[in-house]
Design an enzyme around this catalytic site. Structure first.
Site, PDB file in Angstrom:
ATOM      1  N   GLY A 226       0.596  -0.947   0.153  1.00  0.00           N
ATOM      2  CA  GLY A 226       0.028  -0.319   0.093  1.00  0.00           C
ATOM      3  C   GLY A 226       1.167   1.134   0.143  1.00  0.00           C
ATOM      4  O   GLY A 226       1.013   2.424   0.802  1.00  0.00           O
ATOM      5  N   ALA A 227       1.929   1.593  -0.988  1.00  0.00           N
ATOM      6  CA  ALA A 227       2.521   2.082  -0.968  1.00  0.00           C
ATOM      7  C   ALA A 227       2.877   3.709  -1.935  1.00  0.00           C
ATOM      8  O   ALA A 227       3.298   4.344  -1.657  1.00  0.00           O
ATOM      9  CB  ALA A 227       3.947   1.784  -1.168  1.00  0.00           C
ATOM     10  N   SER A 228       1.934   3.067  -2.546  1.00  0.00           N
ATOM     11  CA  SER A 228       0.713   4.729  -3.301  1.00  0.00           C
ATOM     12  C   SER A 228       0.663   5.490  -2.859  1.00  0.00           C
ATOM     13  O   SER A 228       0.351   6.799  -4.143  1.00  0.00           O
ATOM     14  CB  SER A 228      -0.727   3.593  -4.065  1.00  0.00           C
ATOM     15  OG  SER A 228      -1.432   3.316  -3.477  1.00  0.00           O
TER      16      SER A 228
ATOM     17  N   SER B  33      -4.862  -0.494  13.705  1.00  0.00           N
ATOM     18  CA  SER B  33      -5.865   0.449  14.180  1.00  0.00           C
ATOM     19  C   SER B  33      -5.864   0.554  15.575  1.00  0.00           C
ATOM     20  O   SER B  33      -6.213  -0.805  16.132  1.00  0.00           O
ATOM     21  CB  SER B  33      -6.567   0.768  13.126  1.00  0.00           C
ATOM     22  OG  SER B  33      -7.514   1.661  13.654  1.00  0.00           O
TER      23      SER B  33
ATOM     24  N   TYR C 269     -14.019  -4.291   9.663  1.00  0.00           N
ATOM     25  CA  TYR C 269     -12.843  -3.778   9.850  1.00  0.00           C
ATOM     26  C   TYR C 269     -11.607  -3.562  11.226  1.00  0.00           C
ATOM     27  O   TYR C 269     -10.679  -3.732  11.173  1.00  0.00           O
ATOM     28  CB  TYR C 269     -12.670  -2.852   8.801  1.00  0.00           C
ATOM     29  CG  TYR C 269     -11.193  -1.247   9.296  1.00  0.00           C
ATOM     30  CD1 TYR C 269     -10.798  -0.905   8.250  1.00  0.00           C
ATOM     31  CD2 TYR C 269     -10.996  -0.155  10.637  1.00  0.00           C
ATOM     32  CE1 TYR C 269      -9.628  -0.320   8.304  1.00  0.00           C
ATOM     33  CE2 TYR C 269     -10.210   0.566  10.624  1.00  0.00           C
ATOM     34  CZ  TYR C 269      -9.153   0.362   9.351  1.00  0.00           C
ATOM     35  OH  TYR C 269      -7.816   1.179   9.269  1.00  0.00           O
TER      36      TYR C 269
ATOM     37  N   THR D 285     -10.695  -7.065  11.442  1.00  0.00           N
ATOM     38  CA  THR D 285      -9.267  -7.542  11.058  1.00  0.00           C
ATOM     39  C   THR D 285      -7.782  -6.482  11.762  1.00  0.00           C
ATOM     40  O   THR D 285      -6.946  -6.891  12.076  1.00  0.00           O
ATOM     41  CB  THR D 285      -8.997  -7.301   9.343  1.00  0.00           C
ATOM     42  OG1 THR D 285      -9.855  -6.055   9.601  1.00  0.00           O
ATOM     43  CG2 THR D 285     -10.490  -7.591   8.719  1.00  0.00           C
ATOM     44  N   LYS D 286      -8.424  -5.261  12.225  1.00  0.00           N
ATOM     45  CA  LYS D 286      -7.411  -4.831  13.035  1.00  0.00           C
ATOM     46  C   LYS D 286      -6.452  -5.601  14.292  1.00  0.00           C
ATOM     47  O   LYS D 286      -5.356  -5.986  14.094  1.00  0.00           O
ATOM     48  CB  LYS D 286      -7.687  -3.411  12.943  1.00  0.00           C
ATOM     49  CG  LYS D 286      -7.797  -2.633  11.836  1.00  0.00           C
ATOM     50  CD  LYS D 286      -5.769  -2.511  11.018  1.00  0.00           C
ATOM     51  CE  LYS D 286      -6.100  -2.136   9.525  1.00  0.00           C
ATOM     52  NZ  LYS D 286      -5.115  -2.151   8.693  1.00  0.00           N
TER      53      LYS D 286
HETATM   54  N1  LIG Z   1      -5.617   7.211   8.074  1.00  0.00           N
HETATM   55  C1  LIG Z   1      -5.933   6.556   9.532  1.00  0.00           C
HETATM   56  O1  LIG Z   1      -6.842   7.426   9.935  1.00  0.00           O
HETATM   57  C2  LIG Z   1      -5.762   5.029   9.886  1.00  0.00           C
HETATM   58  C3  LIG Z   1      -5.679   4.929  11.048  1.00  0.00           C
HETATM   59  C4  LIG Z   1      -5.416   3.348  12.004  1.00  0.00           C
HETATM   60  C5  LIG Z   1      -5.306   2.594  10.848  1.00  0.00           C
HETATM   61  N2  LIG Z   1      -4.832   2.816   9.071  1.00  0.00           N
HETATM   62  C6  LIG Z   1      -4.099   1.982   8.757  1.00  0.00           C
HETATM   63  O2  LIG Z   1      -2.849   2.508   7.741  1.00  0.00           O
HETATM   64  C7  LIG Z   1      -3.064   1.605   6.528  1.00  0.00           C
HETATM   65  C8  LIG Z   1      -2.639   2.742   5.427  1.00  0.00           C
HETATM   66  O3  LIG Z   1      -3.775   3.235   5.602  1.00  0.00           O
HETATM   67  P1  LIG Z   1      -4.234   4.955   4.849  1.00  0.00           P
HETATM   68  O4  LIG Z   1      -4.522   5.625   5.408  1.00  0.00           O
HETATM   69  O5  LIG Z   1      -3.056   5.376   4.441  1.00  0.00           O
HETATM   70  O6  LIG Z   1      -5.250   4.364   3.130  1.00  0.00           O
HETATM   71  P2  LIG Z   1      -5.016   5.042   2.313  1.00  0.00           P
HETATM   72  O7  LIG Z   1      -4.885   6.560   2.159  1.00  0.00           O
HETATM   73  O8  LIG Z   1      -6.709   5.307   1.638  1.00  0.00           O
HETATM   74  O9  LIG Z   1      -4.282   4.222   1.268  1.00  0.00           O
HETATM   75  C9  LIG Z   1      -4.246   2.522   1.036  1.00  0.00           C
HETATM   76  C10 LIG Z   1      -3.181   2.086   0.580  1.00  0.00           C
HETATM   77  O10 LIG Z   1      -3.803   0.121   0.676  1.00  0.00           O
HETATM   78  C11 LIG Z   1      -4.026   0.138  -0.308  1.00  0.00           C
HETATM   79  N3  LIG Z   1      -4.711  -1.110  -1.015  1.00  0.00           N
HETATM   80  C12 LIG Z   1      -6.368  -0.477  -0.445  1.00  0.00           C
HETATM   81  N4  LIG Z   1      -7.066  -1.527  -1.542  1.00  0.00           N
HETATM   82  C13 LIG Z   1      -5.937  -2.465  -2.008  1.00  0.00           C
HETATM   83  C14 LIG Z   1      -6.527  -3.670  -2.376  1.00  0.00           C
HETATM   84  N5  LIG Z   1      -8.073  -4.026  -2.625  1.00  0.00           N
HETATM   85  N6  LIG Z   1      -5.403  -4.224  -3.051  1.00  0.00           N
HETATM   86  C15 LIG Z   1      -4.189  -3.733  -2.419  1.00  0.00           C
HETATM   87  N7  LIG Z   1      -3.928  -2.736  -2.110  1.00  0.00           N
HETATM   88  C16 LIG Z   1      -4.501  -2.027  -1.646  1.00  0.00           C
HETATM   89  C17 LIG Z   1      -4.201   1.594  -1.411  1.00  0.00           C
HETATM   90  O11 LIG Z   1      -3.209   0.621  -2.892  1.00  0.00           O
HETATM   91  P3  LIG Z   1      -3.880   1.383  -4.251  1.00  0.00           P
HETATM   92  O12 LIG Z   1      -3.472   2.984  -4.033  1.00  0.00           O
HETATM   93  O13 LIG Z   1      -3.488   1.008  -5.022  1.00  0.00           O
HETATM   94  O14 LIG Z   1      -5.464   1.320  -4.072  1.00  0.00           O
HETATM   95  C18 LIG Z   1      -2.770   2.200  -0.769  1.00  0.00           C
HETATM   96  O15 LIG Z   1      -1.429   2.191  -1.146  1.00  0.00           O
HETATM   97  C19 LIG Z   1      -3.675   1.121   6.034  1.00  0.00           C
HETATM   98  O16 LIG Z   1      -3.552  -0.528   7.042  1.00  0.00           O
HETATM   99  C20 LIG Z   1      -4.972   1.842   7.588  1.00  0.00           C
HETATM  100  O17 LIG Z   1      -6.125   0.020   7.821  1.00  0.00           O
HETATM  101  C21 LIG Z   1      -5.081   4.332   9.220  1.00  0.00           C
END
Ligand SMILES: NC(=O)c1ccc[n+]([C@@H]2O[C@H](COP(=O)([O-])OP(=O)(O)OC[C@H]3O[C@@H](n4cnc5c(N)ncnc54)[C@H](OP(=O)(O)O)[C@@H]3O)[C@@H](O)[C@H]2O)c1
Length: 240
Positions: A10-12, A132, A145, A148-149
């Protein structure tokens, strides 16, 4: 000296992108997204390995390719890719449930399985699973969600114990990191009224920035964190 290799899923965008920017000068990166075009330009020392983790067959193919291409030199894995579909469970279609379980839990399990084989041979390696805050607290309309976390926390603690049971004199560590409310695409989708409610629960009086998490991941990967293992690190501004 050759740089150690780190896989970041998820590095995008969001946290994964910030983690990759933070690590790129020190490590050789294996960058993952669901599709290659989502990654944009990558650094000269970086490799690309993409798969849609909502599809279990693609998870297996990804793990095989990871072992084939990087099996001799993988130092660490950051299982960060994740997605959520927020709604009451009574309205949650099974395809969304399956997607959350596959992306958030099955992919980290299978990637950890692959990494543990490699780390067992090298007697060295680190896995950081991005969990999370809701994995501990639970959250209405995020039941699957959150489940899973929570699973990632238990997976990390169990694998840390398993690494010790199977490898004498090893340097293998498995951890989870639980961000609170961090400003990314995932949290942009939350309505303003909800955001105001969350802000009141955060003693730091601000939402987190992706750098808050990336900085911690850089430290946790390093030898300076060699005694931090089998635990969950909260990065949430003090949410109660
Ligand atoms: N943001 C928060 O407040 C928060 C809080 C707690 C935990 N987290 C956790 O931190 C992690 C990153 O969150 P984020 O906020 O950075 O999320 P985000 O901006 O929505 O980015 C999600 C990443 O996961 C990849 N992904 C999503 N669906 C996928 C699929 N079907 N197959 C492969 N890759 C997939 C995406 O790739 P594509 O670009 O290719 O879709 C993207 O790189 C997640 O595990 C999230 O649960 C986030």
């Amino acid at each position: 000296m050759q740089k150690l290799k780190v896989l970041i899923t998820g590095a995008s965008r969001g946290l994964g992108l910030a983690i990759s920017k933070k690590l790129e000068s020190e490590y050789s990166l294996i960058l993952h997204a669901s599709k290659e075009e989502n990654l944009g330009e990558v650094g000269p020392d970086s490799h690309i390995l993409c798969a849609d983790f909502s599809d279990a067959e693609q998870i297996n193919a990804f793990c095989k390719q990871l072992k084939k291409d990087h099996g001799d030199s993988l130092y660490a894995v950051i299982n960060n890719a994740g997605l959520t579909f927020d709604k009451p469970i009574t309205f949650q279609p099974e395809r969304e449930i399956d997607a959350m379980i596959n992306v958030n839990l099955k992919a980290p399990v299978m990637i950890s399985k692959t990494a543990m084989k490699i780390f067992g041979l090298n007697k060295k390696g680190v896995i950081i699973n991005i969990s999370s805050v809701v994995g501990e607290s639970g959250n209405a309309f995020q039941s699957v969600y959150a489940a899973t976390k929570a699973g990632l926390v238990a997976l990390s603690k169990s694998l840390a114990q398993e690494a010790a049971a199977l490898n004498a004199g090893h340097e293998i560590r498995v951890l989870s990191v639980s961000p609170g409310f961090i400003e990314t695409d995932m949290t942009d989708a939350i309505p303003e009224t909800e955001k105001e409610k969350y802000l009141k629960m955060i003693p730091a009086q601000r939402f987190g920035k992706v750098e808050d998490v990336a900085e911690a991941v850089l430290f946790l990967l390093s030898d300076k964190a060699s005694y931090i293992n089998g635990t969950n690190i909260n990065i949430n501004g003090g949410i109660l």
